[in-house]
Structures are given as structure tokens and as C-alpha cells.
Scaffold this motif. Structure first.
Motif, PDB file in Angstrom:
ATOM      1  N   GLN A  46      -5.862 -11.128   5.492  1.00  0.00           N
ATOM      2  CA  GLN A  46      -5.670 -11.840   4.193  1.00  0.00           C
ATOM      3  C   GLN A  46      -5.908 -10.663   3.285  1.00  0.00           C
ATOM      4  N   THR A  47      -6.860  -9.887   3.182  1.00  0.00           N
ATOM      5  CA  THR A  47      -7.011  -8.977   2.537  1.00  0.00           C
ATOM      6  C   THR A  47      -5.913  -7.925   2.340  1.00  0.00           C
ATOM      7  N   ALA A  48      -5.373  -7.407   3.336  1.00  0.00           N
ATOM      8  CA  ALA A  48      -4.333  -6.774   3.436  1.00  0.00           C
ATOM      9  C   ALA A  48      -3.095  -7.389   2.914  1.00  0.00           C
ATOM     10  N   LEU A  49      -2.789  -8.689   2.906  1.00  0.00           N
ATOM     11  CA  LEU A  49      -1.693  -9.236   2.176  1.00  0.00           C
ATOM     12  C   LEU A  49      -1.994  -9.391   0.643  1.00  0.00           C
ATOM     13  N   PHE A  50      -2.984  -9.546   0.371  1.00  0.00           N
ATOM     14  CA  PHE A  50      -3.499  -9.539  -1.084  1.00  0.00           C
ATOM     15  C   PHE A  50      -3.040  -8.219  -1.663  1.00  0.00           C
ATOM     16  N   ARG A  51      -3.496  -7.295  -1.127  1.00  0.00           N
ATOM     17  CA  ARG A  51      -3.297  -5.767  -1.436  1.00  0.00           C
ATOM     18  C   ARG A  51      -1.752  -5.512  -1.418  1.00  0.00           C
ATOM     19  N   ILE A  52      -1.004  -5.849  -0.398  1.00  0.00           N
ATOM     20  CA  ILE A  52       0.209  -5.756  -0.496  1.00  0.00           C
ATOM     21  C   ILE A  52       0.991  -6.457  -1.623  1.00  0.00           C
ATOM     22  N   LEU A  53       0.705  -7.712  -2.078  1.00  0.00           N
ATOM     23  CA  LEU A  53       1.316  -8.475  -3.007  1.00  0.00           C
ATOM     24  C   LEU A  53       1.149  -7.610  -4.247  1.00  0.00           C
ATOM     25  N   ALA A  54      -0.050  -6.718  -4.387  1.00  0.00           N
ATOM     26  CA  ALA A  54      -0.488  -6.248  -5.652  1.00  0.00           C
ATOM     27  C   ALA A  54      -0.025  -4.987  -5.531  1.00  0.00           C
ATOM     28  N   SER A  55       0.773  -4.422  -4.598  1.00  0.00           N
ATOM     29  CA  SER A  55       1.256  -3.114  -4.503  1.00  0.00           C
ATOM     30  C   SER A  55       2.737  -2.830  -4.793  1.00  0.00           C
ATOM     31  N   ASP A  56       3.279  -1.639  -4.899  1.00  0.00           N
ATOM     32  CA  ASP A  56       4.666  -1.427  -5.057  1.00  0.00           C
ATOM     33  C   ASP A  56       5.065  -1.345  -3.572  1.00  0.00           C
ATOM     34  N   PHE A  57       6.291  -2.329  -3.553  1.00  0.00           N
ATOM     35  CA  PHE A  57       6.781  -2.304  -2.028  1.00  0.00           C
ATOM     36  C   PHE A  57       7.225  -0.905  -1.568  1.00  0.00           C
ATOM     37  N   ARG A  58       7.647  -0.254  -2.475  1.00  0.00           N
ATOM     38  CA  ARG A  58       8.128   1.298  -1.979  1.00  0.00           C
ATOM     39  C   ARG A  58       7.064   1.956  -1.398  1.00  0.00           C
ATOM     40  N   ASP A  59       5.719   1.512  -1.819  1.00  0.00           N
ATOM     41  CA  ASP A  59       4.856   2.447  -1.052  1.00  0.00           C
ATOM     42  C   ASP A  59       4.265   1.437   0.313  1.00  0.00           C
ATOM     43  N   SER A  60       4.253   0.266   0.056  1.00  0.00           N
ATOM     44  CA  SER A  60       3.560  -0.459   1.292  1.00  0.00           C
ATOM     45  C   SER A  60       4.295  -0.869   2.463  1.00  0.00           C
ATOM     46  N   LEU A  61       5.703  -1.067   2.241  1.00  0.00           N
ATOM     47  CA  LEU A  61       6.697  -1.521   3.094  1.00  0.00           C
ATOM     48  C   LEU A  61       7.302  -0.343   3.912  1.00  0.00           C
ATOM     49  N   THR A  62       7.839  -0.549   5.198  1.00  0.00           N
ATOM     50  CA  THR A  62       8.788   0.217   5.948  1.00  0.00           C
ATOM     51  C   THR A  62      10.033   0.058   5.302  1.00  0.00           C
ATOM     52  N   THR A  63      10.776   1.234   5.707  1.00  0.00           N
ATOM     53  CA  THR A  63      12.322   1.065   5.301  1.00  0.00           C
ATOM     54  C   THR A  63      13.293   1.530   6.376  1.00  0.00           C
ATOM     55  N   ASN A  64      12.741   1.179   7.785  1.00  0.00           N
ATOM     56  CA  ASN A  64      13.114   1.481   9.026  1.00  0.00           C
ATOM     57  C   ASN A  64      14.268   0.798   9.439  1.00  0.00           C
ATOM     58  N   ASN A  65      14.161  -0.765   9.041  1.00  0.00           N
ATOM     59  CA  ASN A  65      15.008  -1.738   9.534  1.00  0.00           C
ATOM     60  C   ASN A  65      16.247  -2.067   8.268  1.00  0.00           C
ATOM     61  N   PRO A  66      17.269  -1.488   8.390  1.00  0.00           N
ATOM     62  CA  PRO A  66      18.456  -1.928   7.222  1.00  0.00           C
ATOM     63  C   PRO A  66      18.755  -3.238   6.906  1.00  0.00           C
ATOM     64  N   SER A  67      18.607  -4.212   7.872  1.00  0.00           N
ATOM     65  CA  SER A  67      18.605  -5.586   7.698  1.00  0.00           C
ATOM     66  C   SER A  67      17.376  -6.107   6.624  1.00  0.00           C
ATOM     67  N   SER A  68      16.534  -5.282   6.482  1.00  0.00           N
ATOM     68  CA  SER A  68      15.413  -5.870   5.549  1.00  0.00           C
ATOM     69  C   SER A  68      15.674  -5.132   4.181  1.00  0.00           C
ATOM     70  N   LEU A  69      16.699  -4.585   3.722  1.00  0.00           N
ATOM     71  CA  LEU A  69      17.049  -3.926   2.616  1.00  0.00           C
ATOM     72  C   LEU A  69      18.192  -4.333   1.849  1.00  0.00           C
TER      73      LEU A  69
END
Length: 241
Positions: A46-69
Motif C-alpha cells: 500500500q505504501t508503494a502504491l501511494f508513492r507511485i500515485l504521487a510519482s511521475d509515471f515516467r520514473d516509476s513504471l516500466t515501458t517494456n510492454n508496448p500494449s501498456s503505452l
């Protein structure tokens, strides 16, 4: 043997459709003493989720899957129609109420600056002068008949984890999407969304609002909003009757 990293990543992927960057997740875990203090994995997730929602997705998410972009040519107006199966996590960079006049929006901001809000046809004083709650109160009260309500439809600028941007138009009212309710940097997930002439058509069926915000970006957007509206009014001639 599964690790805390893999368990957290799997949970966030399956429940929120967030493909967390291994680099970000390792940094999150190493920067906290949670593992050493034996904090339950559920609380850590839950703490990780909170931090991700407050982050820049360009830093916190992976771009390996084209279908998620988003498609890199999503702005192409020559493509009459296409569908985005997703899920595609995006963050909000801008939101605009295109169903309310620019002058009405400026007047709503100025009422908040004066510590006033609309209740029906009556102007009342608000307690939180100039604060976020005051502006939300002005917008919410306006829905019952006052001016300055964020009733939409809304136009959003969305950005995916790779930095690709798209324009989203609220085709049908989406709960949680409103000026003063959806902060800049708020996160949402698109599923099976239709794109028409370069614009993503937003409906309750294809949008899941996750919440969150990017504090610095949201503050800068709020502080500059009145000036941007006035600049547009002077440029379009709106209100010159």
C-alpha cells in the motif's frame, strides 16, 4: 522462492494494472527500513502504491510492454478511428472545463480569492479562504445552480510512462473528473478506449481513476490557472460584448 519485490510488483500489476519499474521498486525498498522492521507485505504494498500515485509515471513504471503505452502517433488526425485495448496507465498534465465559459471560470476563482462560494443563488463566505477546499466548495455548490461549476465536458492532456501525450475528451461524464477534484499528476487507467481523429474519447466504461497527484506540478498549475484563463480571454475576445 518469491521475493518481496516480485510479490509487490505482481500485486500492483494484477490489481491496478501498474507495471512497476524494477529500478524504482528496488530503490523504494532500499530507501526504507520496512523490510528490516518486518512490516507486513500488505502494508508495504500500500505504501508503494501511494508513492507511485504521487510519482511521475515516467520514473516509476516500466515501458517494456508496448500494449501498456499510447501509440506514438496517437495525435494523427488522419486516423479516423482506432481502439486502445490497454490497460494503459496515464497521468493528467492538464484539465479544462470546456462546457463552462472562460469568464465564469475566472469569476469562480476570484470568489475563492475573496473567500466566497455559491450556494444556489446565494453567495456565502467560506471558512478556508483561498484554500483548495474553498475552490472545491465553489465548484461543487455551483452544480446546484451557481456559476463556475466544473460540469464539463472536460478536456484533458494525458501522458503515459514513455512520455507520449494525448488529448482526452470526456464524451460521457466520468466520476472524479472535474477541475478542483482531479489534481495535476492524478493517475488513471484506460481500457478499450476509442480514439477518434487523434483524441481519446473518455467514458466511465474505459476510464478507471486511481487518484494521486504530483505535488509540485499541481501547485504550479493552480497558481497559474487564472492568468492562463485571462490570457485566453484576451486572445479570443470572449466577454467583449
Amino acid at each position: 522462492m518469491t521475493t518481496p519485490q516480485s510479490q509487490i510488483a505482481t500485486h500492483l500489476q494484477t490489481t491496478k494494472s501498474l507495471a512497476v519499474s524494477p529500478t524504482w521498486l528496488n530503490s523504494f525498498l532500499s530507501s526504507s527500513t520496512a523490510l528490516q522492521r518486518n512490516i507486513p507485505l500488505s502494508a508495504l504494498t500500500q505504501t508503494a502504491l501511494f508513492r507511485i500515485l504521487a510519482s511521475d509515471f515516467r520514473d516509476s513504471l516500466t515501458t517494456n510492454n508496448p500494449s501498456s503505452l499510447l501509440p506514438i502517433d496517437i495525435f494523427d488526425p488522419t486516423v479516423q478511428e482506432r481502439r486502445l485495448p490497454g490497460p494503459i496507465p496515464v497521468q493528467v498534465l492538464d484539465i479544462e472545463d470546456i462546457g463552462t465559459s472562460l469568464w465564469s471560470q475566472v469569476e469562480a476563482i476570484e470568489r475563492v480569492e475573496r473567500g466566497e462560494a455559491i450556494r444556489g443563488r446565494e453567495i456565502v463566505r467560506t471558512v478556508n479562504v483561498g484554500g483548495e477546499e474553498g475552490e472545491e466548495g465553489a465548484a461543487g455548490a455551483g452544480e446546484t445552480g451557481g456559476a463556475g461549476a466544473s460540469n464539463g465536458p472536460h478536456r484533458l492532456i494525458l501522458q503515459d510512462a514513455a512520455g507520449t501525450r494525448a488529448v482526452g475528451i470526456e464524451l460521457v461524464r466520468v466520476d472524479g473528473v472535474a477541475v478542483n477534484k482531479l489534481p495535476i499528476g492524478a493517475k488513471m487507467v484506460l481500457r478499450n478506449a476509442m480514439v477518434a481523429r487523434g483524441m481519446v474519447l473518455l467514458t466511465p466504461e474505459c476510464v478507471t481513476v486511481l487518484g494521486g497527484k504530483i505535488e509540485g506540478m499541481d501547485l504550479a498549475w493552480k497558481e497559474g490557472r487564472k492568468a492562463r484563463l485571462l490570457e485566453r480571454i484576451s486572445g479570443t475576445g470572449e466577454g467583449q460584448m
